[in-house]
Each structure stands twice: as structure tokens, then as C-alpha cells.
Scaffold this motif. Structure first.
Motif, PDB file in Angstrom:
ATOM      1  N   LYS A   1       0.815  -1.220   0.000  1.00 12.64           N
ATOM      2  CA  LYS A   1       0.000   0.000   0.000  1.00 12.64           C
ATOM      3  C   LYS A   1       0.851   1.273   0.000  1.00 12.64           C
ATOM      4  CE  LYS A   1      -3.501   2.338   2.784  1.00 12.64           C
ATOM      5  NZ  LYS A   1      -4.283   2.287   4.024  1.00 12.64           N
ATOM      6  N   ARG A   2       1.853   1.320   0.864  1.00 12.04           N
ATOM      7  CA  ARG A   2       2.639   2.534   1.059  1.00 12.04           C
ATOM      8  C   ARG A   2       3.834   2.654   0.115  1.00 12.04           C
ATOM      9  NH1 ARG A   2      -0.063   6.037   4.366  1.00 12.04           N
ATOM     10  NH2 ARG A   2      -0.872   4.968   6.173  1.00 12.04           N
ATOM     11  N   CYS A   3       4.451   1.523  -0.209  1.00 13.33           N
ATOM     12  CA  CYS A   3       5.720   1.544  -0.950  1.00 13.33           C
ATOM     13  C   CYS A   3       5.597   1.026  -2.379  1.00 13.33           C
ATOM     14  CB  CYS A   3       6.760   0.692  -0.215  1.00 13.33           C
ATOM     15  SG  CYS A   3       6.869   1.006   1.564  1.00 13.33           S
ATOM     16  N   GLY A   4       4.584   0.199  -2.615  1.00 19.65           N
ATOM     17  CA  GLY A   4       4.452  -0.519  -3.873  1.00 19.65           C
ATOM     18  C   GLY A   4       4.292   0.341  -5.114  1.00 19.65           C
ATOM     19  N   GLY A   5       3.877   1.575  -4.960  1.00 20.49           N
ATOM     20  CA  GLY A   5       3.759   2.447  -6.122  1.00 20.49           C
ATOM     21  C   GLY A   5       5.111   2.742  -6.762  1.00 20.49           C
ATOM     22  N   CYS A   6       6.149   2.805  -5.958  1.00 18.06           N
ATOM     23  CA  CYS A   6       7.493   3.146  -6.452  1.00 18.06           C
ATOM     24  C   CYS A   6       8.496   2.002  -6.329  1.00 18.06           C
ATOM     25  CB  CYS A   6       8.039   4.355  -5.693  1.00 18.06           C
ATOM     26  SG  CYS A   6       7.106   5.865  -5.966  1.00 18.06           S
ATOM     27  N   HIS A   7       8.198   0.997  -5.494  1.00 15.14           N
ATOM     28  CA  HIS A   7       9.145  -0.081  -5.224  1.00 15.14           C
ATOM     29  C   HIS A   7       8.498  -1.445  -5.404  1.00 15.14           C
ATOM     30  CE1 HIS A   7      12.243   2.510  -3.396  1.00 15.14           C
ATOM     31  NE2 HIS A   7      11.251   3.172  -2.829  1.00 15.14           N
ATOM     32  N   ALA A   8       9.305  -2.406  -5.792  1.00 11.34           N
ATOM     33  CA  ALA A   8       8.943  -3.825  -5.802  1.00 11.34           C
ATOM     34  C   ALA A   8      10.062  -4.568  -5.098  1.00 11.34           C
ATOM     35  CB  ALA A   8       8.788  -4.331  -7.237  1.00 11.34           C
ATOM     36  N   LEU A   9       9.812  -5.797  -4.735  1.00  9.95           N
ATOM     37  CA  LEU A   9      10.858  -6.588  -4.099  1.00  9.95           C
ATOM     38  C   LEU A   9      11.872  -7.097  -5.113  1.00  9.95           C
ATOM     39  CD1 LEU A   9       8.748  -8.686  -1.569  1.00  9.95           C
ATOM     40  CD2 LEU A   9      10.209  -6.710  -1.065  1.00  9.95           C
ATOM     41  N   ASP A  10      11.394  -7.446  -6.316  1.00  8.33           N
ATOM     42  CA  ASP A  10      12.225  -8.178  -7.262  1.00  8.33           C
ATOM     43  C   ASP A  10      12.621  -7.419  -8.519  1.00  8.33           C
ATOM     44  OD1 ASP A  10       9.687  -8.017  -8.292  1.00  8.33           O
ATOM     45  OD2 ASP A  10       9.544 -10.135  -8.849  1.00  8.33           O
ATOM     46  N   ARG A  11      12.247  -6.153  -8.608  1.00  8.23           N
ATOM     47  CA  ARG A  11      12.622  -5.380  -9.792  1.00  8.23           C
ATOM     48  C   ARG A  11      12.639  -3.897  -9.443  1.00  8.23           C
ATOM     49  NH1 ARG A  11       7.831  -3.227 -12.091  1.00  8.23           N
ATOM     50  NH2 ARG A  11       5.992  -4.175 -11.191  1.00  8.23           N
ATOM     51  N   ASP A  12      13.420  -3.160 -10.204  1.00 10.44           N
ATOM     52  CA  ASP A  12      13.465  -1.715 -10.033  1.00 10.44           C
ATOM     53  C   ASP A  12      12.219  -1.107 -10.664  1.00 10.44           C
ATOM     54  OD1 ASP A  12      15.998  -2.044  -8.938  1.00 10.44           O
ATOM     55  OD2 ASP A  12      17.011  -1.650 -10.833  1.00 10.44           O
ATOM     56  N   LYS A  13      11.710  -0.091 -10.025  1.00  8.43           N
ATOM     57  CA  LYS A  13      10.603   0.693 -10.575  1.00  8.43           C
ATOM     58  C   LYS A  13      11.092   2.139 -10.539  1.00  8.43           C
ATOM     59  CE  LYS A  13       6.318  -0.536  -9.323  1.00  8.43           C
ATOM     60  NZ  LYS A  13       5.184  -0.928  -8.473  1.00  8.43           N
ATOM     61  N   GLU A  14      10.267   3.052 -10.099  1.00  7.03           N
ATOM     62  CA  GLU A  14      10.726   4.428  -9.900  1.00  7.03           C
ATOM     63  C   GLU A  14      11.801   4.468  -8.815  1.00  7.03           C
ATOM     64  OE1 GLU A  14       8.949   8.729  -8.513  1.00  7.03           O
ATOM     65  OE2 GLU A  14       7.592   7.291  -9.412  1.00  7.03           O
ATOM     66  N   GLY A  15      11.686   3.549  -7.858  1.00  2.06           N
ATOM     67  CA  GLY A  15      12.686   3.357  -6.812  1.00  2.06           C
ATOM     68  C   GLY A  15      13.357   2.010  -6.993  1.00  2.06           C
ATOM     69  N   PRO A  16      14.462   1.773  -6.285  1.00  2.00           N
ATOM     70  CA  PRO A  16      15.181   0.504  -6.438  1.00  2.00           C
ATOM     71  C   PRO A  16      14.409  -0.670  -5.841  1.00  2.00           C
ATOM     72  CG  PRO A  16      16.110   1.752  -4.645  1.00  2.00           C
ATOM     73  CD  PRO A  16      15.099   2.654  -5.312  1.00  2.00           C
ATOM     74  N   ARG A  17      14.746  -1.874  -6.303  1.00  2.00           N
ATOM     75  CA  ARG A  17      14.160  -3.090  -5.737  1.00  2.00           C
ATOM     76  C   ARG A  17      14.506  -3.160  -4.256  1.00  2.00           C
ATOM     77  NH1 ARG A  17      16.578  -7.062  -9.590  1.00  2.00           N
ATOM     78  NH2 ARG A  17      16.728  -5.167 -10.773  1.00  2.00           N
ATOM     79  N   LEU A  18      13.568  -3.643  -3.456  1.00  2.00           N
ATOM     80  CA  LEU A  18      13.790  -3.680  -2.014  1.00  2.00           C
ATOM     81  C   LEU A  18      13.915  -5.086  -1.447  1.00  2.00           C
ATOM     82  CD1 LEU A  18      11.596  -0.700  -0.785  1.00  2.00           C
ATOM     83  CD2 LEU A  18      14.055  -0.770  -1.236  1.00  2.00           C
TER      84      LEU A  18
END
Length: 115
Positions: free
Chosen positions: A27-44
Motif C-alpha cells: 500500500k505505502r511503498c508498492g507504487g514506487c518499489h517492488a521486491l524483485d525489480r526496479d521501478k521508480e525506486g530501487p528493488r527492495l
């Protein structure tokens, strides 16, 4: 039977922060981050214990590139509270006001990092 019920309840409560953390992460982070791939932010995925700005496929801000620390519970909490206080000249404008939500997100990230 009562003991089994108590143990199941305790086990369920122990898993709740990670489950809630996953939901909060999405909900809070998923718009910019994913666990397994870079999005607007780095993979986490694997961020807990990782050196800041070390995902080679992501272009970090100047501030994070100069940061010399590993992501610990303390650092992640400070980052999610106020990214600019931890690292000046970064690109993250989002923060999580609730200490409980930060704790749950960090517990989820720690679990996902195998820690």
C-alpha cells in the motif's frame, strides 16, 4: 486442546507483523518499489543489511551514492521517518508518519531479506 489453541494464537500473532507489513509495503511503498525489480525506486528485496545505493541496475541520487552505511532497522526507521534527515540530496519525497507502520514494514523487509 487449550494449549494447542494458545499456541496457534501466539503463532498467528507472531506472523501478524510480517503479514501486515506486506500489506503496508504494498500500500505505502508498492507504487514506487517492488521486491524483485526496479521501478521508480530501487528493488527492495534483500534491502535489510544491504549497503545503501548498491543495486547496480538503479541510478541513485547523489546523496545516496555518497552514503556509507548498511540498511539496518535503525537506518530504515530514520529513512522512512524523514529521508532528508538521514541523507541530504536524495530523491525520495515520501515518508511514513506512523511508527507502528514503519515497524511493520521494516519487519517485512527484514523477513524478505532472510534476516
Amino acid at each position: 486442546m487449550l494449549l494447542t489453541s494458545a499456541l496457534l494464537s501466539a503463532s498467528s500473532q507472531a506472523q501478524t507483523p510480517a503479514k501486515s507489513g506486506k500489506e503496508l509495503f504494498e500500500k505505502r511503498c508498492g507504487g514506487c518499489h517492488a521486491l524483485d525489480r526496479d521501478k521508480e525506486g530501487p528493488r527492495l528485496g534483500g534491502v535489510y543489511g544491504r549497503t545503501a545505493a548498491s543495486v547496480s541496475t538503479f541510478l541513485y541520487s547523489d546523496g545516496l551514492q555518497k552514503a556509507k552505511f548498511n540498511w539496518t532497522e535503525e537506518k530504515l526507521d530514520k529513512w522512512l521517518t524523514d529521508p532528508d534527515k538521514l541523507v541530504a540530496d536524495n530523491d525520495m519525497t515520501f515518508h511514513v508518519e506512523s511508527a507502528d507502520e514503519r515497524r511493520q514494514i521494516i519487519a517485512f523487509l527484514k523477513q524478505q531479506s532472510g534476516k
